[in-house]
Design an enzyme around this catalytic site. Structure first.
Site, PDB file in Angstrom:
ATOM      1  N   ASP A  42       0.851  -1.189   0.000  1.00  0.00           N
ATOM      2  CA  ASP A  42       0.000   0.000   0.000  1.00  0.00           C
ATOM      3  C   ASP A  42       0.890   1.243   0.000  1.00  0.00           C
ATOM      4  O   ASP A  42       1.685   1.437   0.921  1.00  0.00           O
ATOM      5  CB  ASP A  42      -0.876  -0.047   1.271  1.00  0.00           C
ATOM      6  CG  ASP A  42      -2.038   0.913   1.208  1.00  0.00           C
ATOM      7  OD1 ASP A  42      -2.192   1.609   0.185  1.00  0.00           O
ATOM      8  OD2 ASP A  42      -2.802   0.976   2.193  1.00  0.00           O
ATOM      9  N   CYS A  82      -5.951   4.210  -3.658  1.00  0.00           N
ATOM     10  CA  CYS A  82      -6.280   2.838  -3.255  1.00  0.00           C
ATOM     11  C   CYS A  82      -7.559   2.284  -3.874  1.00  0.00           C
ATOM     12  O   CYS A  82      -7.530   1.281  -4.574  1.00  0.00           O
ATOM     13  CB  CYS A  82      -6.446   2.754  -1.746  1.00  0.00           C
ATOM     14  SG  CYS A  82      -5.011   3.293  -0.858  1.00  0.00           S
ATOM     15  N   HIS A 143     -10.778  -2.213   1.444  1.00  0.00           N
ATOM     16  CA  HIS A 143     -11.081  -0.829   1.027  1.00  0.00           C
ATOM     17  C   HIS A 143     -11.960  -0.740  -0.216  1.00  0.00           C
ATOM     18  O   HIS A 143     -11.821   0.173  -1.029  1.00  0.00           O
ATOM     19  CB  HIS A 143      -9.779  -0.027   0.804  1.00  0.00           C
ATOM     20  CG  HIS A 143      -9.975   1.452   1.059  1.00  0.00           C
ATOM     21  ND1 HIS A 143      -8.981   2.382   0.873  1.00  0.00           N
ATOM     22  CD2 HIS A 143     -11.070   2.154   1.465  1.00  0.00           C
ATOM     23  CE1 HIS A 143      -9.450   3.596   1.163  1.00  0.00           C
ATOM     24  NE2 HIS A 143     -10.720   3.475   1.519  1.00  0.00           N
ATOM     25  N   HIS A 297       1.471   2.307   4.390  1.00  0.00           N
ATOM     26  CA  HIS A 297       0.549   3.435   4.562  1.00  0.00           C
ATOM     27  C   HIS A 297       0.782   4.027   5.948  1.00  0.00           C
ATOM     28  O   HIS A 297       1.072   3.300   6.887  1.00  0.00           O
ATOM     29  CB  HIS A 297      -0.881   2.895   4.436  1.00  0.00           C
ATOM     30  CG  HIS A 297      -1.917   3.936   4.168  1.00  0.00           C
ATOM     31  ND1 HIS A 297      -2.272   4.878   5.100  1.00  0.00           N
ATOM     32  CD2 HIS A 297      -2.679   4.176   3.076  1.00  0.00           C
ATOM     33  CE1 HIS A 297      -3.208   5.660   4.580  1.00  0.00           C
ATOM     34  NE2 HIS A 297      -3.482   5.250   3.349  1.00  0.00           N
TER      35      HIS A 297
END
Ligand SMILES: *[C@@H]1O[C@H](CO)[C@@H](O)[C@H](O)[C@H]1NC(C)=O
Ligand SMILES: *[C@@H]1O[C@H](CO)[C@@H](O)[C@H](O)[C@H]1NC(C)=O
Ligand SMILES: *[C@@H]1O[C@H](CO)[C@@H](O)[C@H](O)[C@H]1NC(C)=O
Length: 589
Positions: A42, A82, A143, A297
């Site tokens: 990420d 994302c 997500h 992240h």
């Protein structure tokens, strides 16, 4: 060979592959669907890894994948954020096709309790692999939404998108998840929610007064509805204070909430344990494991023994910890003799987040020689990511491929390896990578790639195979602030439209094969092909746009807004709280 291209892919492909293999191996390959292990990082920048030229961050395990497999150097994410990037990755389609890219200000899902998410009628590669006999697992970040209409419908949940097993965060890591961090919740969104609340309250009061004094005839129903609406805005605004952690930072095992709010420090050991156990449970294969990191992240949750160890602060520590996790999982594959029967892939959902800084300390990734970063759809740094494939005994070792490829390519690649076919009732934008990876094809099948920022095409890439040029035309670029800083430091994310962008006519044109950093735009004087290139690109855009159809917008304001009746909650709403991992972690991992 190319005249065979149509049926070639599905049937002759295995033959082609078999020919490359030595006889004793053929036997094992005949009825052979490889296991698939995907590492999806990420916010990791392409410049953060040793195998992409970083000589100060230690990533030996990821580098090993490059040494033992194929390294793609022009591997492009379909979106620079994302939610849309992951939607495209799982569906093999530009996110605009599934309604998973922004139409307005909201470019990712902001709340777990919004109705937006990956539509149930999209078919992920996991779903096809599942049908082809794979056991499929997702460990880590999702997500892409959870519920549509009520608290437990799970319409967007990984288990309804082709995964047999899910353990992880249905949302995304954010600073609010770690109580010691300053909250991250979008300031502009918060201000907007508050001003809407005030506006609606004012309107309701005016209408009530007007109604009571018989100035106008409005039905109480309308006033009530408006008041209800205002109340929702008020709750969203209110929730954006103490409740973000409770609402968004949760862990789930399948449909069950295992921690609410989650203890972020536990996530790494728990996810590792789950991944290892998934592999061990399914080692007879074939299995698909999508290991979707919470790293790197912010807030950069890092175990104590990695903290302060790298040369690049907490960010570097977090990258090194992620690499260690990759190593742990690769070791398990080795331990169970799965290395040769497993295709392992490593990538990142988009480029590093330049604007993530704490004081003057960089908290986001490094995109190497490429301009721009996360949230910027056009500049290479936002979308060019690592792409490593290892399949020992099948793919070449230590090979580097500079052809343009895309994260969406994973879709047809895996579907074909599993012996399936891609859906025929929709456009699939990804291209099967196997011919390129195996060295059977010299060029990637991508001619044009469209780099979307929300619903706007900011940039188009044209790989002109005959000349080897990779043209990039920028129609829109973000306005860097402060000027010349290379990022949007005043607002943390560069926008897609409005005052924060510049339109270019003629577009800014670069040839990446000569100017990979997009430093000096070409002009008709410096580039004789200037007009021809722009015309070809213009035509490709028109053709591409003809293939788009209107779909419901998953990231509309309504769909990203917090809705109490959609909030996943263990316990009695709104007193959501549970910790089912406590006993599990007590004996250590
Ligand atoms: C390696 O990564 C770190 C952290 O992102 C970055 O600061 C540094 O500039 C990179 N080094 C090279 C040589 O790319
Ligand atoms: C950190 O601790 C884990 C065990 O919890 C160990 O396996 C790992 O090697 C350690 N890493 C470092 C850099 O010391
Ligand atoms: C999914 O449903 C939406 C809304 O009905 C529709 O617009 C879209 O085309 C469908 N997508 C696919 C892939 O069938």
């Amino acid at each position: 060979m190319w005249c065979l291209s149509h049926s070639w892919r599905s049937t002759s492909f295995f033959l082609a592959m078999l020919l490359l293999l030595k006889p004793p191996e053929v036997q094992t390959v005949v009825s052979y669907k490889p296991n698939i292990v995907i590492f999806l990082a990420d916010d990791l920048g392409i410049g953060d890894l040793g195998c992409y030229g970083n000589n100060t961050i230690r990533t030996p395990n990821i580098d090993q994948l490059a040494e033992e497999g194929v390294k793609l150097t022009q591997h492009i994410a379909a979106a620079p954020l994302c939610t849309p990037s992951r939607a495209a990755f799982l569906t093999g389609r530009y996110p605009i096709r599934s309604g998973m890219d922004a139409t307005g200000q909201h470019r990712v899902l902001h709340w777990l309790a919004g109705p937006g998410g990956l539509p149930p009628n999209e078919t992920t590669f996991a779903k096809i692999l599942q049908k082809q006999g794979y056991t499929t697992g997702l460990i880590g970040k999702w997500h892409l939404g959870v519920n549509c209409e009520h608290r437990n419908d799970n319409c967007h949940h990984p288990l309804n998108h082709g995964f047999d097993y899910f353990y992880g965060m249905p949302f995304s890591l954010m600073s609010d998840c770690q109580p010691t961090q300053p909250p991250e919740m979008d300031m502009p969104l918060r201000i907007k929610l508050w001003s809407y609340t005030q506006m609606i309250a004012l309107a309701v009061l005016t209408l009530v007064a007007a109604r009571l004094t018989h100035l106008v005839q409005v039905s109480w129903k309308i006033i009530f509805l408006l008041a209800l609406f205002g109340f929702l805005f008020f709750i969203s605004w209110f929730s954006s204070y103490g409740f973000v952690r409770l609402w968004n930072c949760i862990m789930m095992r399948n449909y069950d909430i295992s921690e609410q709010p989650m203890t972020v420090e536990r996530a790494t050991p728990l996810m590792l344990r789950e991944a290892i156990s998934f592999i061990e449970r399914n080692k007879q294969g074939p299995f698909l494991l999508l290991f979707s990191f919470l790293h790197v992240h912010t807030p950069l949750v890092t175990m104590e023994n990695f903290t302060g160890k790298s040369k690049h602060g907490l960010y570097g520590d977090n990258v090194e910890e992620m690499d260690w996790m990759v190593g742990r999982i690769l070791n398990v594959l080795d331990d169970h003799n799965l290395k040769e029967s497993t295709l392992t892939y490593f990538t990142s959902d988009h480029g590093g987040h330049l604007e993530a800084q704490e004081g003057n300390v960089q908290q986001g990734g490094w995109n190497g020689i490429y301009k721009g970063g996360k949230a910027m759809a056009g500049w290479e740094g936002g979308i060019r990511v690592p792409g490593l494939f290892r399949w020992t005994g099948v793919l070449p070792e230590g090979k580097v491929i500079t052809e343009p490829t895309n994260l969406m390519d994973i879709y047809p690649t895996l579907v074909h390896l599993a012996g399936g076919t891609v859906p025929q009732d929709r456009v699939i934008d990804g291209k099967d990578l196997m011919p390129l990876l195996l060295g059977l094809a010299e060029h990637s099948e991508h001619k044009f790639m469209f780099h979307y920022c929300g619903r706007y095409i900011h940039t188009v890439r044209w790989h002109q195979k005959e000349t080897g040029s990779t043209w990039k035309a920028h129609y829109v670029t973000p306005v860097f602030q402060p000027e010349g800083s290379g990022g949007c430091y005043k607002v943390r994310f560069c926008p897609c439209f409005g005052k924060g962008v510049t339109h270019h006519n003629p577009p800014l044109l670069f040839d990446l094969s000569r100017d990979p950093s997009e430093a000096v735009p070409l002009s008709p004087d410096t580039e004789p092909l200037f007009h021809m290139v722009l015309e070809s690109i213009e035509k490709a855009v028109k053709e591409h746009q003809k293939t788009l159809t209107p779909v419901p917008q998953q990231l509309s304001f309504f769909n990203v807004m917090w809705k109490p009746w959609l909030q996943p909650c263990c316990g009695t709403f709104p007193f959501c709280q549970c910790d089912k991992e406590k006993d599990n972690t007590a004996n250590g991992q």
